[in-house]
Motif scaffolding. Structure first.
Motif, PDB file in Angstrom:
ATOM      1  N   HIS A 167      -7.927   9.598   4.588  1.00  0.00           N
ATOM      2  CA  HIS A 167      -8.341  10.253   3.339  1.00  0.00           C
ATOM      3  C   HIS A 167      -7.279  11.247   2.880  1.00  0.00           C
ATOM      4  CE1 HIS A 167     -12.775   9.408   4.521  1.00  0.00           C
ATOM      5  NE2 HIS A 167     -12.208   8.357   3.974  1.00  0.00           N
ATOM      6  N   LEU A 168      -6.697  11.972   3.817  1.00  0.00           N
ATOM      7  CA  LEU A 168      -5.646  12.925   3.461  1.00  0.00           C
ATOM      8  C   LEU A 168      -4.358  12.210   3.077  1.00  0.00           C
ATOM      9  CD1 LEU A 168      -6.379  15.637   6.126  1.00  0.00           C
ATOM     10  CD2 LEU A 168      -6.521  15.940   3.667  1.00  0.00           C
ATOM     11  N   LEU A 169      -4.053  11.103   3.738  1.00  0.00           N
ATOM     12  CA  LEU A 169      -2.873  10.324   3.369  1.00  0.00           C
ATOM     13  C   LEU A 169      -3.011   9.740   1.971  1.00  0.00           C
ATOM     14  CD1 LEU A 169      -2.102   8.548   6.740  1.00  0.00           C
ATOM     15  CD2 LEU A 169      -0.560  10.069   5.485  1.00  0.00           C
ATOM     16  N   GLU A 170      -4.229   9.401   1.582  1.00  0.00           N
ATOM     17  CA  GLU A 170      -4.464   8.899   0.222  1.00  0.00           C
ATOM     18  C   GLU A 170      -4.106   9.969  -0.815  1.00  0.00           C
ATOM     19  OE1 GLU A 170      -8.576   7.833   0.464  1.00  0.00           O
ATOM     20  OE2 GLU A 170      -8.131   5.785   1.125  1.00  0.00           O
ATOM     21  N   ILE A 171      -4.335  11.211  -0.476  1.00  0.00           N
ATOM     22  CA  ILE A 171      -4.036  12.316  -1.383  1.00  0.00           C
ATOM     23  C   ILE A 171      -2.541  12.634  -1.371  1.00  0.00           C
ATOM     24  CG2 ILE A 171      -4.405  14.788  -1.803  1.00  0.00           C
ATOM     25  CD1 ILE A 171      -7.209  14.400  -0.500  1.00  0.00           C
ATOM     26  N   ALA A 172      -1.971  12.723  -0.176  1.00  0.00           N
ATOM     27  CA  ALA A 172      -0.604  13.215  -0.017  1.00  0.00           C
ATOM     28  C   ALA A 172       0.465  12.126  -0.099  1.00  0.00           C
ATOM     29  CB  ALA A 172      -0.465  13.947   1.317  1.00  0.00           C
ATOM     30  N   GLY A 173       0.134  10.944   0.336  1.00  0.00           N
ATOM     31  CA  GLY A 173       1.146   9.906   0.474  1.00  0.00           C
ATOM     32  C   GLY A 173       1.802  10.004   1.843  1.00  0.00           C
ATOM     33  N   LEU A 174       2.663   9.049   2.108  1.00  0.00           N
ATOM     34  CA  LEU A 174       3.353   9.020   3.396  1.00  0.00           C
ATOM     35  C   LEU A 174       4.523   9.988   3.403  1.00  0.00           C
ATOM     36  CD1 LEU A 174       3.427   5.194   4.076  1.00  0.00           C
ATOM     37  CD2 LEU A 174       2.036   6.897   5.255  1.00  0.00           C
ATOM     38  N   PRO A 175       4.754  10.631   4.546  1.00  0.00           N
ATOM     39  CA  PRO A 175       5.929  11.507   4.645  1.00  0.00           C
ATOM     40  C   PRO A 175       7.208  10.667   4.631  1.00  0.00           C
ATOM     41  CG  PRO A 175       4.723  11.474   6.721  1.00  0.00           C
ATOM     42  CD  PRO A 175       3.949  10.647   5.750  1.00  0.00           C
ATOM     43  N   PRO A 176       8.301  11.248   4.198  1.00  0.00           N
ATOM     44  CA  PRO A 176       9.566  10.521   4.176  1.00  0.00           C
ATOM     45  C   PRO A 176       9.922   9.999   5.571  1.00  0.00           C
ATOM     46  CG  PRO A 176       9.780  12.630   3.063  1.00  0.00           C
ATOM     47  CD  PRO A 176       8.430  12.618   3.707  1.00  0.00           C
TER      48      PRO A 176
END
Length: 89
Positions: free
Chosen positions: A77-86
Motif C-alpha cells: 500500500h505504501l509502495l503504491e503511494i511512493a513508487g519504487l526507490p531508485p
C-alpha cells in the motif's frame, strides 16, 4: 497502533515517517507482525487522507519482502503511494 500510524502519515513529517518505517523494518518477529502491519496500514491511510507525498524509500522494498503476509500487504500500500526507490528494478 493503526490510528497512531495514521496520525503520523497525515502529519506528513518525513522524519516521523522515517522513524516508523525504520522501527517496523528493524523488528522482524512473528509476534510483531500484527503491530507492524497496523502501523504501516495507518501510515498509508493517513498519507492518503491528506493527499500527502511519500518519497520512495529503500525500507519499503525491504518491508515488501517481509515473511509476514500482512506486513507485505501493508508495505505494498505504501509502495503504491511512493513508487519504487531508485535501483530496485
Amino acid at each position: 497502533v493503526q490510528q497512531l500510524g495514521s496520525i503520523v502519515g497525515a502529519r506528513g513529517n518525513a522524519a516521523e515517517v522515517q522513524r516508523v518505517l525504520a522501527l517496523t523494518a528493524a523488528t522482524n518477529t512473528s509476534e510483531s507482525a500484527w503491530w507492524r502491519a497496523a502501523a504501516l496500514d495507518g501510515l498509508a491511510a493517513g498519507i492518503r487522507s491528506k493527499r500527502a507525498k511519500l518519497a520512495p524509500h529503500p525500507l519499503l522494498a525491504r518491508l515488501f519482502e517481509d515473511q509476514a503476509p500482512a506486513v507485505r500487504r501493508a508495505a505494498l500500500h505504501l509502495l503504491e503511494i511512493a513508487g519504487l526507490p531508485p535501483g530496485s528494478d
